[in-house]
Design a protein around this motif. Structure first.
Motif, short mmCIF file in Angstrom:
data_model
loop_
_atom_site.label_atom_id
_atom_site.label_comp_id
_atom_site.label_asym_id
_atom_site.label_seq_id
_atom_site.Cartn_x
_atom_site.Cartn_y
_atom_site.Cartn_z
N GLU A 1 -69.44 -51.50 -82.63
CA GLU A 1 -70.57 -52.30 -82.14
C GLU A 1 -70.96 -53.41 -83.11
OE1 GLU A 1 -75.33 -51.63 -81.67
OE2 GLU A 1 -74.03 -49.98 -81.03
N ILE A 2 -71.12 -53.07 -84.39
CA ILE A 2 -71.60 -54.08 -85.34
C ILE A 2 -70.52 -55.10 -85.73
CG2 ILE A 2 -73.42 -52.63 -86.26
CD1 ILE A 2 -71.66 -52.25 -88.79
N SER A 3 -69.26 -54.71 -85.56
CA SER A 3 -68.17 -55.62 -85.95
C SER A 3 -67.59 -56.38 -84.76
CB SER A 3 -67.07 -54.85 -86.67
OG SER A 3 -66.45 -53.93 -85.79
N GLY A 4 -67.99 -55.98 -83.55
CA GLY A 4 -67.47 -56.64 -82.35
C GLY A 4 -66.02 -56.27 -82.05
N GLN A 5 -65.59 -55.14 -82.54
CA GLN A 5 -64.22 -54.67 -82.32
C GLN A 5 -64.19 -53.65 -81.19
OE1 GLN A 5 -63.44 -52.89 -86.13
NE2 GLN A 5 -62.46 -54.73 -86.93
N ALA A 6 -62.98 -53.43 -80.71
CA ALA A 6 -62.77 -52.32 -79.79
C ALA A 6 -62.83 -51.03 -80.60
CB ALA A 6 -61.41 -52.45 -79.11
N PRO A 7 -63.23 -49.92 -80.00
CA PRO A 7 -63.30 -48.66 -80.74
C PRO A 7 -61.99 -48.30 -81.44
CG PRO A 7 -64.41 -48.41 -78.65
CD PRO A 7 -63.76 -49.76 -78.62
N GLU A 8 -60.85 -48.60 -80.82
CA GLU A 8 -59.55 -48.29 -81.43
C GLU A 8 -59.36 -49.09 -82.72
OE1 GLU A 8 -59.75 -49.44 -78.14
OE2 GLU A 8 -59.87 -47.39 -77.37
N GLU A 9 -59.78 -50.36 -82.69
CA GLU A 9 -59.67 -51.20 -83.89
C GLU A 9 -60.60 -50.70 -84.99
OE1 GLU A 9 -58.68 -55.65 -82.40
OE2 GLU A 9 -60.62 -54.82 -81.74
N ALA A 10 -61.81 -50.31 -84.61
CA ALA A 10 -62.77 -49.78 -85.58
C ALA A 10 -62.23 -48.49 -86.19
CB ALA A 10 -64.12 -49.55 -84.92
N ARG A 11 -61.66 -47.62 -85.35
CA ARG A 11 -61.09 -46.37 -85.84
C ARG A 11 -59.98 -46.65 -86.86
NH1 ARG A 11 -60.24 -43.75 -81.32
NH2 ARG A 11 -58.23 -44.73 -80.96
N ASP A 12 -59.12 -47.64 -86.58
CA ASP A 12 -58.05 -48.00 -87.50
C ASP A 12 -58.61 -48.54 -88.81
OD1 ASP A 12 -56.19 -47.18 -85.63
OD2 ASP A 12 -55.73 -49.21 -84.93
N GLU A 13 -59.65 -49.34 -88.72
CA GLU A 13 -60.27 -49.90 -89.93
C GLU A 13 -60.90 -48.78 -90.77
OE1 GLU A 13 -62.94 -53.75 -91.13
OE2 GLU A 13 -63.34 -52.82 -89.18
N ILE A 14 -61.51 -47.82 -90.11
CA ILE A 14 -62.10 -46.68 -90.81
C ILE A 14 -61.00 -45.84 -91.45
CG2 ILE A 14 -63.39 -44.52 -90.50
CD1 ILE A 14 -65.02 -46.10 -88.32
N ARG A 15 -59.87 -45.67 -90.75
CA ARG A 15 -58.74 -44.93 -91.33
C ARG A 15 -58.24 -45.60 -92.61
NH1 ARG A 15 -55.62 -43.68 -85.97
NH2 ARG A 15 -56.59 -41.71 -85.42
N GLU A 16 -58.15 -46.92 -92.57
CA GLU A 16 -57.73 -47.66 -93.77
C GLU A 16 -58.73 -47.43 -94.90
OE1 GLU A 16 -56.95 -51.82 -93.14
OE2 GLU A 16 -55.83 -51.39 -91.30
N TRP A 17 -60.02 -47.47 -94.58
CA TRP A 17 -61.05 -47.23 -95.58
C TRP A 17 -60.93 -45.82 -96.14
CZ3 TRP A 17 -65.78 -44.28 -94.89
CH2 TRP A 17 -66.70 -44.45 -95.90
N LEU A 18 -60.66 -44.85 -95.29
CA LEU A 18 -60.52 -43.46 -95.74
C LEU A 18 -59.29 -43.27 -96.62
CD1 LEU A 18 -61.45 -41.52 -92.48
CD2 LEU A 18 -62.77 -41.59 -94.61
N ALA A 19 -58.29 -44.15 -96.49
CA ALA A 19 -57.08 -44.04 -97.31
C ALA A 19 -57.37 -44.34 -98.77
CB ALA A 19 -56.00 -44.98 -96.78
N GLY A 20 -58.53 -44.95 -99.05
CA GLY A 20 -58.91 -45.26 -100.43
C GLY A 20 -59.39 -44.01 -101.15
N GLU A 21 -59.77 -44.23 -102.38
CA GLU A 21 -60.26 -43.14 -103.22
C GLU A 21 -61.73 -42.84 -102.90
OE1 GLU A 21 -58.51 -41.33 -105.49
OE2 GLU A 21 -56.78 -42.40 -104.69
N ILE A 22 -62.12 -41.61 -103.19
CA ILE A 22 -63.53 -41.23 -103.06
C ILE A 22 -64.28 -41.99 -104.16
CG2 ILE A 22 -65.21 -39.36 -103.24
CD1 ILE A 22 -63.03 -37.45 -102.33
N PRO A 23 -65.36 -42.67 -103.83
CA PRO A 23 -66.11 -43.40 -104.86
C PRO A 23 -66.54 -42.46 -106.00
CG PRO A 23 -66.88 -44.00 -102.68
CD PRO A 23 -65.94 -42.85 -102.50
N SER A 24 -66.46 -42.97 -107.22
CA SER A 24 -66.74 -42.13 -108.39
C SER A 24 -68.15 -41.57 -108.38
CB SER A 24 -66.49 -42.91 -109.68
OG SER A 24 -67.33 -44.04 -109.75
N ASP A 25 -69.12 -42.31 -107.82
CA ASP A 25 -70.48 -41.77 -107.80
C ASP A 25 -70.59 -40.56 -106.87
OD1 ASP A 25 -70.07 -43.59 -105.72
OD2 ASP A 25 -72.19 -44.05 -105.53
N ILE A 26 -69.69 -40.44 -105.92
CA ILE A 26 -69.67 -39.25 -105.06
C ILE A 26 -69.09 -38.08 -105.84
CG2 ILE A 26 -68.81 -38.26 -102.91
CD1 ILE A 26 -70.67 -40.72 -102.55
N ILE A 27 -67.98 -38.33 -106.53
CA ILE A 27 -67.32 -37.28 -107.30
C ILE A 27 -68.24 -36.77 -108.40
CG2 ILE A 27 -65.42 -36.78 -108.88
CD1 ILE A 27 -63.77 -38.80 -107.24
#
Length: 110
Positions: free
Chosen positions: A45-71
């Motif tokens: 909704e906020i990015s104007g993408q289709a849900p499938e595109e948003a899901r793919d973008e979130i998957r890419e984000w999840l492929a990164g490391e857990i932020p150190s402040d979380i760890i």
């Protein structure tokens, strides 16, 4: 990282989420409360993408490391200590103070 890391530490991820998606609003994120489907729909909704595109973008984000402040969040300490119990000898408690171990303050050279 996996979604379970995000879900279990949801408020701690707000900064990382708003860094990736500056249009994201913390009040809206609080309402999502770690629900992956709701988060995908919100990002779409906020990015104007289709849900499938948003899901793919979130998957890419999840492929990164857990932020150190979380760890480094103290809630992870007890879990890490409990996992270390397999290295603690029988009769010892992994939660005990370890000041009596080691050579701190020991003046002799080995």
């Amino acid at each position: 990282m996996k979604w379970v890391h995000v879900r279990d530490n949801w408020p701690a991820f707000f900064e990382a989420i708003t860094e990736k998606w500056p249009e994201a609003d913390e009040v809206e994120l609080e309402e999502i409360d770690g629900d992956q489907r709701a988060f995908i729909a919100y990002i779409a909704e906020i990015s104007g993408q289709a849900p499938e595109e948003a899901r793919d973008e979130i998957r890419e984000w999840l492929a990164g490391e857990i932020p150190s402040d979380i760890i480094m969040d103290p809630i992870h300490d007890n879990h890490s200590i409990a996992l270390s119990s397999k290295y603690v000898g029988e009769g010892e408690d992994e939660y005990d103070d370890d000041a009596r171990f080691g050579d701190d303050g020991d003046e002799r050279d080995d």
